[in-house]
Write a protein that holds these residues in place. Structure first.
Motif, mmCIF file in Angstrom:
data_model
loop_
_atom_site.group_PDB
_atom_site.id
_atom_site.type_symbol
_atom_site.label_atom_id
_atom_site.label_comp_id
_atom_site.label_asym_id
_atom_site.label_seq_id
_atom_site.Cartn_x
_atom_site.Cartn_y
_atom_site.Cartn_z
ATOM 1 N N VAL A 1 0.966 -1.067 -0.092
ATOM 2 C CA VAL A 1 -0.165 0.039 0.037
ATOM 3 C C VAL A 1 0.899 1.057 -0.095
ATOM 4 O O VAL A 1 0.592 2.257 -0.645
ATOM 5 C CB VAL A 1 -1.157 0.027 1.109
ATOM 6 N N SER A 2 1.871 1.335 0.669
ATOM 7 C CA SER A 2 2.990 2.280 0.705
ATOM 8 C C SER A 2 3.300 2.646 -0.585
ATOM 9 O O SER A 2 3.485 3.738 -1.003
ATOM 10 C CB SER A 2 3.916 2.005 1.830
ATOM 11 N N PRO B 1 3.461 5.684 3.531
ATOM 12 C CA PRO B 1 3.954 4.541 4.521
ATOM 13 C C PRO B 1 2.839 4.439 5.584
ATOM 14 O O PRO B 1 2.593 3.541 6.030
ATOM 15 C CB PRO B 1 5.303 5.144 4.724
ATOM 16 N N ILE B 2 2.623 5.522 6.149
ATOM 17 C CA ILE B 2 1.623 5.643 7.315
ATOM 18 C C ILE B 2 0.481 4.992 6.664
ATOM 19 O O ILE B 2 -0.282 3.974 7.874
ATOM 20 C CB ILE B 2 1.536 6.945 7.782
ATOM 21 N N PHE C 1 -3.574 0.355 6.930
ATOM 22 C CA PHE C 1 -4.265 -0.432 6.183
ATOM 23 C C PHE C 1 -3.820 -2.023 6.709
ATOM 24 O O PHE C 1 -4.712 -2.879 7.146
ATOM 25 C CB PHE C 1 -4.031 -0.643 4.836
ATOM 26 N N SER C 2 -2.378 -2.273 7.008
ATOM 27 C CA SER C 2 -1.983 -3.322 7.408
ATOM 28 C C SER C 2 -2.661 -3.746 8.810
ATOM 29 O O SER C 2 -3.209 -4.776 9.168
ATOM 30 C CB SER C 2 -0.640 -3.472 7.619
ATOM 31 N N PHE D 1 8.626 0.218 9.450
ATOM 32 C CA PHE D 1 9.954 0.171 8.601
ATOM 33 C C PHE D 1 9.995 -0.257 7.256
ATOM 34 O O PHE D 1 10.514 0.133 6.225
ATOM 35 C CB PHE D 1 11.080 -0.352 9.653
ATOM 36 N N CYS D 2 9.125 -1.546 7.092
ATOM 37 C CA CYS D 2 9.158 -1.898 5.870
ATOM 38 C C CYS D 2 8.568 -1.293 4.648
ATOM 39 O O CYS D 2 8.927 -0.984 3.486
ATOM 40 C CB CYS D 2 8.306 -3.317 6.156
ATOM 41 N N ALA D 3 7.361 -0.448 5.328
ATOM 42 C CA ALA D 3 6.571 0.631 4.127
ATOM 43 C C ALA D 3 7.588 1.809 4.007
ATOM 44 O O ALA D 3 7.666 1.948 2.822
ATOM 45 C CB ALA D 3 5.519 0.909 5.051
ATOM 46 N N LEU D 4 8.327 2.359 5.040
ATOM 47 C CA LEU D 4 9.435 3.351 4.859
ATOM 48 C C LEU D 4 10.434 2.828 3.680
ATOM 49 O O LEU D 4 10.919 3.542 2.965
ATOM 50 C CB LEU D 4 9.961 3.704 5.883
ATOM 51 N N VAL D 5 11.021 1.712 4.033
ATOM 52 C CA VAL D 5 12.046 1.180 3.075
ATOM 53 C C VAL D 5 11.458 0.796 1.712
ATOM 54 O O VAL D 5 12.171 1.265 0.589
ATOM 55 C CB VAL D 5 12.667 -0.206 3.405
ATOM 56 N N ALA D 6 10.282 0.662 1.642
ATOM 57 C CA ALA D 6 9.633 0.137 0.261
ATOM 58 C C ALA D 6 9.390 1.695 -0.429
ATOM 59 O O ALA D 6 9.697 1.958 -1.772
ATOM 60 C CB ALA D 6 8.202 -0.506 0.341
ATOM 61 N N ALA D 7 8.932 2.751 0.068
ATOM 62 C CA ALA D 7 8.708 4.106 -0.265
ATOM 63 C C ALA D 7 9.778 4.608 -0.665
ATOM 64 O O ALA D 7 10.014 5.461 -1.782
ATOM 65 C CB ALA D 7 8.020 5.065 0.704
#
Length: 109
Positions: free
Chosen positions: A29-30, A36-37, A42-43, A61-67
């Protein structure tokens, strides 16, 4: 989540697989929406019925890295990090707030 079966530590443990699924959903979703938030929320809402604080931070952290990786790769070749970028040219009018105030009052009561 499917690749977690290759590792015995994660393949046999349902809680670990759920953590991986939560982090993957947050990252997806990020990347899709550039938020990311929003991915973590959503998660939190859709994937897990039990969401410990440790999983929250790992998903964030995973969403930040993906973004960050999406921003670094720049797959669309422009300054926007999402495919469907919307730019609003017309400002809102004060009269448009009246229905929203009405909905807010109805929602509170």
């Amino acid at each position: 989540n499917i690749l977690s079966y290759l590792f015995p530590k994660y393949g046999r443990n349902e809680a670990k697989k759920r953590e991986i699924l939560s982090a993957a959903a947050a990252a997806g979703v990020s990347v899709a929406f550039g938020a990311p938030i929003g991915g973590v929320l959503f998660s939190l809402e859709e994937v897990s019925y039990y969401f410990p604080l440790k999983t929250l931070w790992r998903s964030f952290f995973c969403a930040l890295v993906a973004a960050f990786i999406l921003r670094s790769i720049n797959p669309f070749g422009n300054e926007h990090s999402v495919l469907f970028y919307v730019q609003y040219n017309n400002p809102w009018i004060f009269f448009e707030l009246v229905p929203f105030v009405g909905l807010g009052i109805m929602g509170v009561s």
